[in-house]
Design an enzyme around this catalytic site. Structure first.
Site, PDB file in Angstrom:
ATOM      1  N   ARG A  60      17.636 -42.708 -11.110  1.00  0.00           N
ATOM      2  CA  ARG A  60      18.576 -43.087 -12.181  1.00  0.00           C
ATOM      3  C   ARG A  60      17.912 -42.987 -13.552  1.00  0.00           C
ATOM      4  O   ARG A  60      18.594 -42.798 -14.559  1.00  0.00           O
ATOM      5  CB  ARG A  60      19.142 -44.493 -11.928  1.00  0.00           C
ATOM      6  CG  ARG A  60      20.037 -45.017 -13.032  1.00  0.00           C
ATOM      7  CD  ARG A  60      21.009 -46.112 -12.579  1.00  0.00           C
ATOM      8  NE  ARG A  60      20.378 -47.133 -11.783  1.00  0.00           N
ATOM      9  CZ  ARG A  60      19.539 -48.094 -12.252  1.00  0.00           C
ATOM     10  NH1 ARG A  60      19.242 -48.148 -13.522  1.00  0.00           N
ATOM     11  NH2 ARG A  60      19.033 -48.985 -11.428  1.00  0.00           N
ATOM     12  N   TYR A 113      40.619 -33.814 -24.892  1.00  0.00           N
ATOM     13  CA  TYR A 113      40.723 -34.113 -23.468  1.00  0.00           C
ATOM     14  C   TYR A 113      41.373 -35.495 -23.301  1.00  0.00           C
ATOM     15  O   TYR A 113      40.973 -36.464 -23.950  1.00  0.00           O
ATOM     16  CB  TYR A 113      39.311 -34.080 -22.857  1.00  0.00           C
ATOM     17  CG  TYR A 113      39.340 -34.289 -21.379  1.00  0.00           C
ATOM     18  CD1 TYR A 113      39.808 -33.291 -20.530  1.00  0.00           C
ATOM     19  CD2 TYR A 113      38.935 -35.487 -20.822  1.00  0.00           C
ATOM     20  CE1 TYR A 113      39.850 -33.483 -19.168  1.00  0.00           C
ATOM     21  CE2 TYR A 113      38.974 -35.685 -19.458  1.00  0.00           C
ATOM     22  CZ  TYR A 113      39.439 -34.680 -18.631  1.00  0.00           C
ATOM     23  OH  TYR A 113      39.488 -34.876 -17.287  1.00  0.00           O
ATOM     24  N   ASP A 185      32.293 -32.071 -28.850  1.00  0.00           N
ATOM     25  CA  ASP A 185      32.556 -31.724 -27.454  1.00  0.00           C
ATOM     26  C   ASP A 185      32.759 -30.208 -27.406  1.00  0.00           C
ATOM     27  O   ASP A 185      33.768 -29.687 -27.887  1.00  0.00           O
ATOM     28  CB  ASP A 185      33.796 -32.471 -26.933  1.00  0.00           C
ATOM     29  CG  ASP A 185      34.042 -32.210 -25.440  1.00  0.00           C
ATOM     30  OD1 ASP A 185      33.715 -31.103 -24.966  1.00  0.00           O
ATOM     31  OD2 ASP A 185      34.594 -33.100 -24.768  1.00  0.00           O
ATOM     32  N   LYS A 210      32.820 -27.873 -15.927  1.00  0.00           N
ATOM     33  CA  LYS A 210      33.672 -26.733 -16.260  1.00  0.00           C
ATOM     34  C   LYS A 210      32.848 -25.435 -16.270  1.00  0.00           C
ATOM     35  O   LYS A 210      32.338 -25.042 -15.236  1.00  0.00           O
ATOM     36  CB  LYS A 210      34.375 -27.002 -17.593  1.00  0.00           C
ATOM     37  CG  LYS A 210      34.974 -28.415 -17.705  1.00  0.00           C
ATOM     38  CD  LYS A 210      36.133 -28.640 -16.755  1.00  0.00           C
ATOM     39  CE  LYS A 210      36.588 -30.095 -16.720  1.00  0.00           C
ATOM     40  NZ  LYS A 210      36.861 -30.718 -18.004  1.00  0.00           N
TER      41      LYS A 210
HETATM   42  C1  LIG Z   1      36.969 -32.032 -18.435  1.00  0.00           C
HETATM   43  C2  LIG Z   1      36.644 -32.398 -19.818  1.00  0.00           C
HETATM   44  C3  LIG Z   1      36.021 -33.605 -20.134  1.00  0.00           C
HETATM   45  C4  LIG Z   1      35.716 -34.633 -19.053  1.00  0.00           C
HETATM   46  O1  LIG Z   1      34.744 -34.152 -18.180  1.00  0.00           O
HETATM   47  P1  LIG Z   1      34.633 -34.604 -16.616  1.00  0.00           P
HETATM   48  O2  LIG Z   1      33.459 -33.843 -16.157  1.00  0.00           O
HETATM   49  O3  LIG Z   1      35.922 -34.236 -15.954  1.00  0.00           O
HETATM   50  O4  LIG Z   1      34.423 -36.081 -16.638  1.00  0.00           O
HETATM   51  C5  LIG Z   1      35.712 -33.865 -21.448  1.00  0.00           C
HETATM   52  N1  LIG Z   1      36.000 -32.973 -22.426  1.00  0.00           N
HETATM   53  C6  LIG Z   1      36.601 -31.796 -22.173  1.00  0.00           C
HETATM   54  C7  LIG Z   1      36.900 -30.861 -23.283  1.00  0.00           C
HETATM   55  C8  LIG Z   1      36.951 -31.472 -20.860  1.00  0.00           C
HETATM   56  O5  LIG Z   1      37.565 -30.298 -20.609  1.00  0.00           O
END
Ligand SMILES: *Cc1c(COP(=O)(O)O)cnc(C)c1O
Length: 400
Positions: A60, A113, A185, A210
């Site tokens: 962790r 998101y 992000d 992703k």
């Molecule tokens: C999917 C996504 C998230 C969240 O990510 P997870 O891995 O599903 O927790 C945050 N920001 C964007 C732009 C996303 O596409």
């Protein structure tokens, strides 16, 4: 080649962070599944005693596989260090909860998101953190939202689901002039398209689930930034909140990253072909892809993105009924959430539902969103199939 900043992205994606001399690393990223490690007698037992690089004591805190993923991400983003988390939401929540205290104020993209929007709207105010969601494609709107208590501006570019962009360099300059930090992000852009730190961002956030993973088989998230900020983030949000990534997921993401530059080129080519097809389809009202000449922020896209990614959104007459028909008829596309995988995905997002449940937009901001989407938007994640097959699939399913 840990520190070799002169190499290109495709080389870094395969080599950055690897230490020469460990035999198995010549051919493979090591997968270390152990949860604890032989420790030096003076290792200490409290994260509060941590200074310097986190030792391998307990997974962790840090783990050799997770550490390699952090080094590789930092190299790809041009940042000093990274912290990896169990998911993109864990990374975002970890960053916010380590930075924001009661009395502080957060400014964020009013379209992003949905989980991120809901965390800001539903949870932070209960903890005494005020939030303002603004259209971050409008720098003046970001400026107007800043308060003396603002600590962080959090933007998503391109934003999910309408692929609206925000000008990272302009917002970084504005935020810094007010003593405020900027988090970006960059999940949809990936470091292949955009490196927000070079444009002035303090933090880059990714859902590694992703494009970074790329195959839809591992959840992960990351924050990249300055060394001392990442040390603080590790202590608060990783060691104390506990959302550590499973090393096997980190290993899958490392493997995915090796092909990220090659995959992004293919995703972009597929998206260009599909966007051009949709543009000429008579049932389609509006198509959005940052690489298209018709994208309303084409100039910013060219300035800020070296690759326009594989996300396309379109609106069409028929809305929910059309969504049902497409879900039934499409054979190559899967009707499913998520994005950035090898296989192409499509999902319908009804405008009023998203505005009411996640974004809470009213007035001009709601109208601006409706102007992009109409009654709903079809979000496409273009995979790695032959573009001609994707186009034929959409063509047969869209035919009245
Ligand atoms: C999917 C996504 C998230 C969240 O990510 P997870 O891995 O599903 O927790 C945050 N920001 C964007 C732009 C996303 O596409």
């Amino acid at each position: 080649m840990t520190a070799d900043v002169t190499k290109g992205q495709a080389t870094k994606a395969i080599h950055a962070g690897s230490k020469p001399g460990v035999p198995e690393e010549a051919v493979l990223n090591p997968l270390v599944r152990a949860t604890s490690f032989y420790a030096a007698a003076d290792s200490g037992f409290s994260a509060n005693a941590l200074n310097g690089p986190p030792p391998f004591i307990y997974t962790r805190w840090n783990n050799p596989t997770n550490d390699l993923l952090e080094k590789r991400l930092a190299a790809l983003e041009g940042g000093e260090a990274a912290v990896v988390f169990a998911s993109g939401m864990a990374a975002t929540a970890g960053l916010w909860f380590s930075k924001l205290k009661a009395g502080d104020h957060l400014v964020l993209s009013n379209v992003c998101y949905a989980g991120v929007a809901e965390l800001a709207h539903d949870i932070l105010p209960e903890l005494g953190v005020q939030t303002t969601a603004v259209d971050t494609s409008d720098v003046a709107a970001v400026q107007a939202a800043l308060r003396p208590e603002t600590r962080l501006v959090h933007i998503e570019t391109p934003c999910n689901p309408i692929l609206r962009l925000a000008d990272i360099a302009a917002i970084a300059q504005l935020a810094h002039a007010h003593g405020v930090e900027l988090a970006v992000d960059s999940t949809i852009a990936t470091p292949v398209a955009t490196q927000p730190i070079a444009l002035g961002a303090d933090y880059v956030v990714h859902s590694l689930t992703k494009y970074a993973c790329g195959h839809g088989d591992a959840l992960g998230g990351a924050v990249i930034g300055r060394l001392h900020d990442m040390a603080a983030l590790r202590k608060t949000s990783l060691i104390h909140f506990g959302a550590a990534i499973n090393p096997f997921a980190a290993w899958l993401i490392l493997r995915g990253l090796e092909t990220l530059p090659a995959r992004m080129a293919a995703h972009q080519a597929g998206a260009a072909a599909v966007a051009a097809f949709l543009k000429t389809h008579r049932g389609v009202r509006r198509v959005l892809w940052p690489g298209a000449p018709s994208h309303p922020q084409r100039d910013l896209a060219r300035r800020q993105m070296r690759n326009f990614s594989g996300m396309v959104s379109f609106s069409a007459a028929g809305g929910a009924a059309l969504a049902r028909r497409l879900a039934e008829r499409l054979e190559v596309f899967s009707y499913a959430v998520s994005l950035g995988k090898t296989r192409s995905l499509i999902y319908y997002i009804p405008t009023e539902e998203l505005l009411g449940a996640a974004f809470h937009l009213v007035g001009r901001d709601a109208d601006a969103y409706r102007d992009w989407t109409g009654e709903g938007t079809f979000r496409l994640s273009i995979g790695l199939e032959d573009p001609a097959d994707l186009i034929a699939d959409l063509d047969q399913a869209l035919a009245g």
